[in-house]
Design an enzyme around this catalytic site. Structure first.
Site, PDB file in Angstrom:
ATOM      1  CB  ALA A  63      -0.895  -0.016   1.225  1.00 19.05           C
ATOM      2  N   GLY A 108       0.650  -4.966   1.080  1.00 22.85           N
ATOM      3  CA  GLY A 108      -0.527  -5.054   0.213  1.00 22.85           C
ATOM      4  C   GLY A 108      -0.249  -5.796  -1.090  1.00 22.85           C
ATOM      5  CD  GLU A 111      -2.187  -7.359   3.271  1.00 24.98           C
ATOM      6  OE1 GLU A 111      -1.833  -6.237   2.853  1.00 24.98           O
ATOM      7  OE2 GLU A 111      -2.748  -7.525   4.363  1.00 24.98           O
ATOM      8  CD  GLU A 131       1.685  -5.356   6.103  1.00 28.22           C
ATOM      9  OE1 GLU A 131       2.478  -6.267   6.436  1.00 28.22           O
ATOM     10  OE2 GLU A 131       1.027  -5.395   5.061  1.00 28.22           O
TER      11      GLU A 131
HETATM   12  N1  DAK Z   1       4.564   3.167  -0.954  1.00 23.14           N
HETATM   13  C1  DAK Z   1       4.943   4.311  -1.574  1.00 23.14           C
HETATM   14  N2  DAK Z   1       6.055   4.437  -2.310  1.00 23.14           N
HETATM   15  C2  DAK Z   1       6.850   3.366  -2.423  1.00 23.14           C
HETATM   16  C3  DAK Z   1       6.518   2.113  -1.797  1.00 23.14           C
HETATM   17  C4  DAK Z   1       5.302   2.050  -1.043  1.00 23.14           C
HETATM   18  N3  DAK Z   1       4.897   0.936  -0.449  1.00 23.14           N
HETATM   19  N4  DAK Z   1       7.499   1.246  -2.077  1.00 23.14           N
HETATM   20  C5  DAK Z   1       8.397   1.904  -2.850  1.00 23.14           C
HETATM   21  N5  DAK Z   1       7.995   3.151  -3.060  1.00 23.14           N
HETATM   22  C6  DAK Z   1       8.670   4.205  -3.835  1.00 23.14           C
HETATM   23  C7  DAK Z   1       9.891   4.730  -3.084  1.00 23.14           C
HETATM   24  O1  DAK Z   1       9.510   5.714  -2.151  1.00 23.14           O
HETATM   25  C8  DAK Z   1      10.697   5.313  -4.220  1.00 23.14           C
HETATM   26  O2  DAK Z   1      10.134   6.543  -4.593  1.00 23.14           O
HETATM   27  P1  DAK Z   1      11.102   7.813  -4.989  1.00 23.14           P
HETATM   28  O3  DAK Z   1      11.968   8.036  -3.801  1.00 23.14           O
HETATM   29  O4  DAK Z   1      11.863   7.354  -6.200  1.00 23.14           O
HETATM   30  O5  DAK Z   1      10.134   8.921  -5.264  1.00 23.14           O
HETATM   31  C9  DAK Z   1      10.433   4.341  -5.353  1.00 23.14           C
HETATM   32  O6  DAK Z   1       9.227   3.647  -5.000  1.00 23.14           O
HETATM   33  C10 DAK Z   1      11.526   3.295  -5.513  1.00 23.14           C
HETATM   34  O7  DAK Z   1      11.726   2.693  -4.253  1.00 23.14           O
HETATM   35  P2  DAK Z   1      13.178   2.551  -3.566  1.00 23.14           P
HETATM   36  O8  DAK Z   1      14.069   3.655  -3.997  1.00 23.14           O
HETATM   37  O9  DAK Z   1      12.963   2.346  -2.127  1.00 23.14           O
HETATM   38  O10 DAK Z   1      13.677   1.204  -4.267  1.00 23.14           O
HETATM   39  P3  DAK Z   1      14.673   0.134  -3.665  1.00 23.14           P
HETATM   40  O11 DAK Z   1      14.987  -0.798  -4.779  1.00 23.14           O
HETATM   41  O12 DAK Z   1      15.825   0.789  -2.949  1.00 23.14           O
HETATM   42  O13 DAK Z   1      13.822  -0.657  -2.560  1.00 23.14           O
HETATM   43  C11 DAK Z   1      11.877  -1.777  -1.708  1.00 23.14           C
HETATM   44  C12 DAK Z   1      12.722  -1.392  -2.960  1.00 23.14           C
HETATM   45  C13 DAK Z   1      10.599  -2.473  -2.181  1.00 23.14           C
HETATM   46  C14 DAK Z   1      12.683  -2.752  -0.839  1.00 23.14           C
HETATM   47  C15 DAK Z   1      11.582  -0.480  -0.897  1.00 23.14           C
HETATM   48  O14 DAK Z   1      11.036   0.471  -1.792  1.00 23.14           O
HETATM   49  C16 DAK Z   1      10.599  -0.715   0.202  1.00 23.14           C
HETATM   50  O15 DAK Z   1      10.961  -1.248   1.247  1.00 23.14           O
HETATM   51  N6  DAK Z   1       9.364  -0.280  -0.029  1.00 23.14           N
HETATM   52  C17 DAK Z   1       8.329  -0.368   0.970  1.00 23.14           C
HETATM   53  C18 DAK Z   1       7.844  -1.768   1.101  1.00 23.14           C
HETATM   54  C19 DAK Z   1       6.797  -1.920   2.178  1.00 23.14           C
HETATM   55  O16 DAK Z   1       7.098  -1.692   3.358  1.00 23.14           O
HETATM   56  N7  DAK Z   1       5.638  -2.288   1.752  1.00 23.14           N
HETATM   57  C20 DAK Z   1       4.566  -2.517   2.672  1.00 23.14           C
HETATM   58  C21 DAK Z   1       3.798  -1.265   2.813  1.00 23.14           C
HETATM   59  S1  DAK Z   1       2.653  -1.451   4.149  1.00 23.14           S
HETATM   60  C22 DAK Z   1      -4.475  -1.036   5.957  1.00 23.14           C
HETATM   61  C23 DAK Z   1      -4.471  -1.150   4.624  1.00 23.14           C
HETATM   62  C24 DAK Z   1      -3.365  -1.608   3.982  1.00 23.14           C
HETATM   63  C25 DAK Z   1      -2.240  -1.919   4.644  1.00 23.14           C
HETATM   64  C26 DAK Z   1      -2.240  -1.804   6.017  1.00 23.14           C
HETATM   65  C27 DAK Z   1      -3.352  -1.382   6.674  1.00 23.14           C
HETATM   66  N8  DAK Z   1      -5.608  -0.531   6.612  1.00 23.14           N
HETATM   67  C28 DAK Z   1      -6.107   0.761   6.223  1.00 23.14           C
HETATM   68  C29 DAK Z   1      -6.292  -1.286   7.595  1.00 23.14           C
HETATM   69  C30 DAK Z   1      -1.089  -2.311   3.907  1.00 23.14           C
HETATM   70  C31 DAK Z   1       0.125  -1.918   4.315  1.00 23.14           C
HETATM   71  C32 DAK Z   1       1.283  -2.069   3.449  1.00 23.14           C
HETATM   72  O17 DAK Z   1       1.265  -2.543   2.352  1.00 23.14           O
END
Ligand code: DAK
Length: 261
Positions: A63, A108, A111, A131
């Site tokens: 997400a 997400g 998921e 998360e």
């Molecule tokens: N959201 C927004 N932007 C993201 C992103 C994300 N999840 N993942 C990556 N990006 C963006 C980065 O900010 C970066 O943007 P710029 O800086 O270029 O503008 C671009 O994508 C490239 O990412 P990186 O530079 O970080 O690329 P790397 O190769 O170095 O790293 C990575 C890739 C996938 C390891 C890293 O980007 C990363 O760790 N991303 C976050 C992964 C993550 O934590 N995903 C889970 C998100 S939490 C709910 C509803 C839904 C959810 C929870 C509750 N309720 C309302 C009940 C769901 C939660 C989630 O999904």
């Protein structure tokens, strides 16, 4: 559409989440467009869907953390509902959905892949539920679907530790059915979709419904669900044609496509 590309290829369709700059992270607009795309699928023609992400690096990196970071409690709930509604729609969509996971499938992203019927991935895929490292619980069904797919023990380990796993481990624990090279992934997904689309479509839909509904019921009720959906097939042209074709002793005869009726 800004973030979704949809292409129908004969009897199957390919939905590509296309927000490559943010590694295809799911914001509200992506979720809305995904919903609209499902509305537009021509179910008279399409017998299977493939869901994938744009680019070589990411399926869906979760997400959108930027969008989520400022949510209030009420907004968080609304965002969660929007996602859950779309994911549930994919899960219960009349035709099977194959997730072709071509890179990061985090939060997400993991998921949404679990809302699909079948997951296959590329060798650079990474799965995880990070998360708790962000101070939240999985919010798009991760606590429920991961435990059902890989068992409670492995799901708890992945969710509590927030540790990502690679494609080979995802295969070992049964989160994906097969791993391909990046080049081979989409051809394999399309081959599988075409293979599904060749079979009797009403029977395939009924199988999906029987498996999904049966998993939510006890075995006595589940068997009744199967009986009913099995019985329904006997009102279809496809059943009459499929069985008549088998019984026909003329080996020269070529099997016609099923008519979906
Ligand atoms: N959201 C927004 N932007 C993201 C992103 C994300 N999840 N993942 C990556 N990006 C963006 C980065 O900010 C970066 O943007 P710029 O800086 O270029 O503008 C671009 O994508 C490239 O990412 P990186 O530079 O970080 O690329 P790397 O190769 O170095 O790293 C990575 C890739 C996938 C390891 C890293 O980007 C990363 O760790 N991303 C976050 C992964 C993550 O934590 N995903 C889970 C998100 S939490 C709910 C509803 C839904 C959810 C929870 C509750 N309720 C309302 C009940 C769901 C939660 C989630 O999904």
């Amino acid at each position: 559409m800004e973030f979704i590309v949809y292409e129908q290829k004969g009897a199957y369709g390919i939905i590509t989440i296309s927000r490559e700059k943010a590694l295809n992270a799911l914001n509200s607009a992506v979720l809305d467009e995904l919903n609209q795309t499902l509305d537009a699928v021509n179910l008279d023609e399409v017998r299977c869907l493939i869901l994938t992400g744009a680019g070589q690096k990411s399926f869906v990196a979760g997400a959108d953390i930027g969008e989520m970071s400022t949510l209030t409690k009420a907004e968080g709930e609304a965002f969660g509902k929007k996602g859950n509604d779309v994911f549930r729609r994919l899960e219960t969509f009349p035709v099977p959905v194959i997730a072709a996971v071509n890179g990061f499938a985090l939060g997400g992203g993991c998921e949404i892949s679990m809302s699909c019927d079948i997951r296959i991935c590329s060798d650079n895929a990474v799965f995880g539920q990070p998360e708790v490292g962000l101070g939240i619980t999985p919010g798009f069904g991760g606590t429920q679907r991961l435990a059902r797919l890989v068992g409670a023990g492995m799901a708890k380990q992945m969710i509590y530790t927030a540790r990502n796993i690679k494609a080979d481990e995802a295969l070992r624990i049964g989160l994906v059915n097969a791993v391909y090279t990046q080049e081979e992934l989409m051809p394999a997904a399309e081959k599988m979709a075409a293979g599904i689309a060749k079979n009797a479509p009403i029977a395939v839909r009924n199988c999906k419904k029987a498996i999904n509904d049966g998993l939510d019921a006890d075995m006595d009720a589940a068997i009744v669900i199967e009986e009913k959906l099995f019985g329904d097939c006997f009102e279809t042209e496809d059943q009459k044609y499929g069985m008549a074709f088998f019984l026909d002793k003329n080996k020269e005869k070529v099997k016609e496509p099923f008519k979906n009726c």
